[in-house]
Design an enzyme around this catalytic site. Structure first.
Site, PDB file in Angstrom:
ATOM      1  N   GLU A  84      40.092  33.130  36.648  1.00 22.07           N
ATOM      2  CA  GLU A  84      40.001  34.157  37.695  1.00 22.07           C
ATOM      3  C   GLU A  84      41.239  35.056  37.769  1.00 22.07           C
ATOM      4  OE1 GLU A  84      37.255  33.152  41.138  1.00 22.07           O
ATOM      5  OE2 GLU A  84      38.677  31.472  41.111  1.00 22.07           O
ATOM      6  N   HIS A 103      45.271  33.234  45.731  1.00 20.49           N
ATOM      7  CA  HIS A 103      43.834  32.949  45.766  1.00 20.49           C
ATOM      8  C   HIS A 103      43.655  31.451  45.942  1.00 20.49           C
ATOM      9  CE1 HIS A 103      39.650  32.504  44.936  1.00 20.49           C
ATOM     10  NE2 HIS A 103      39.903  31.731  43.889  1.00 20.49           N
ATOM     11  N   HIS A 105      40.922  28.066  47.707  1.00 18.97           N
ATOM     12  CA  HIS A 105      39.666  27.607  48.288  1.00 18.97           C
ATOM     13  C   HIS A 105      40.013  26.826  49.559  1.00 18.97           C
ATOM     14  CE1 HIS A 105      38.861  27.368  43.689  1.00 18.97           C
ATOM     15  NE2 HIS A 105      38.751  28.617  44.115  1.00 18.97           N
ATOM     16  N   HIS A 173      32.928  30.470  48.167  1.00 20.20           N
ATOM     17  CA  HIS A 173      33.951  30.279  47.149  1.00 20.20           C
ATOM     18  C   HIS A 173      35.329  30.022  47.755  1.00 20.20           C
ATOM     19  CE1 HIS A 173      36.198  32.315  43.506  1.00 20.20           C
ATOM     20  NE2 HIS A 173      36.731  31.175  43.866  1.00 20.20           N
TER      21      HIS A 173
END
Ligand code: MN
Length: 242
Positions: A84, A103, A105, A173
């Site tokens: 990603e 980034h 989760h 996500h």
């Protein structure tokens, strides 16, 4: 195109700070084996630094790789890179003000990405949420996918959803937060998670009064003068940077 030979090495303190950011985010429960943090290259705005494909809590200096904004690694060699990485390149391309990106989760934020309940600033520490986090729906761009931002097109769509905000929730996500420094992006990632926990508690009690846009902006501005305080505390917990 600048290649690895002509691109000057990044500032070593910046690299150390990125290593620390990875470890801090792990210790604070924002990332686990997954998730990543990046910083824009201090010598070239068209490049960024990001660890090779590995657990953030284990990142060391030698694991930091340089990428261009297309997500192409300059010096990865045989090392695997994150699937990603396009999140980072496309946001740096779309947002010249952004210097660092996280980034993750992070678990408490996930419910807000899959319901009509927006993530909004419940207290002053998360004033950076402003009028609420942006939302990204990958189905609108690419139909049924594995949910990952696995190419530049998806990265650009995510950046468009983020717009001028600090935080974008990715349905089913995770989330991505941006900042004007590593310290600010890390602070925001940690407090997005804290805010989500508190908001979930508050909504079970009844109607919630959130910070309004003015309060959020004022709180965020003040918090930005206090970032060293939390950074030093969090840094102490991660041990020696190597
Ligand atoms: Mn992800």
């Amino acid at each position: 195109m600048v290649d690895a030979v002509t691109l000057p090495a990044p500032d070593s303190e910046l690299v150390d700070k990125l290593v620390a950011a990875n470890r801090i985010l792990y210790h604070q429960g924002v990332v686990d084996g997954f998730g990543h943090a990046s910083v824009r290259h201090d010598k070239s705005p068209a490049h960024f630094l990001l660890a090779r494909n590995m657990a953030p809590g284990l990142v060391r200096r030698d694991d930091i790789v340089t990428f261009d904004l297309d997500g192409a690694a300059l010096d990865a060699g045989e090392r695997r890179v994150y699937l990603e990485r396009f999140i980072h390149g496309e946001i740096y391309r779309a947002r010249p003000d952004v210097q660092a990106i996280v980034h993750s989760h992070s678990p408490s934020v996930i419910p807000f990405g899959v319901t009509a309940q927006p993530l909004r600033p419940i207290f002053h520490m998360s004033g950076f949420l402003g009028e609420g986090a942006a939302m990204f729906e990958i189905r609108e761009i690419a139909g049924d996918t594995n949910m990952l931002i696995s190419d530049n097109r998806l990265g650009a769509a995510l950046a468009a959803s983020l717009g001028a905000r600090s935080t974008v929730l990715m349905r089913g996500h995770g989330s991505t937060v941006v900042g004007t420094s590593i310290e600010q992006a890390v602070y925001r990632a940690i407090y997005a998670e804290v805010n989500a926990k508190l908001q979930l508690q508050a909504v079970t009690l009844g109607e919630v009064t959130y910070l309004n846009a003015n309060e959020a902006a004022k709180a965020a501005s003040t918090n930005d003068t206090q970032l060293a305080r939390t950074w030093e505390l969090w840094l102490r917990q991660v041990g020696t940077i190597e």
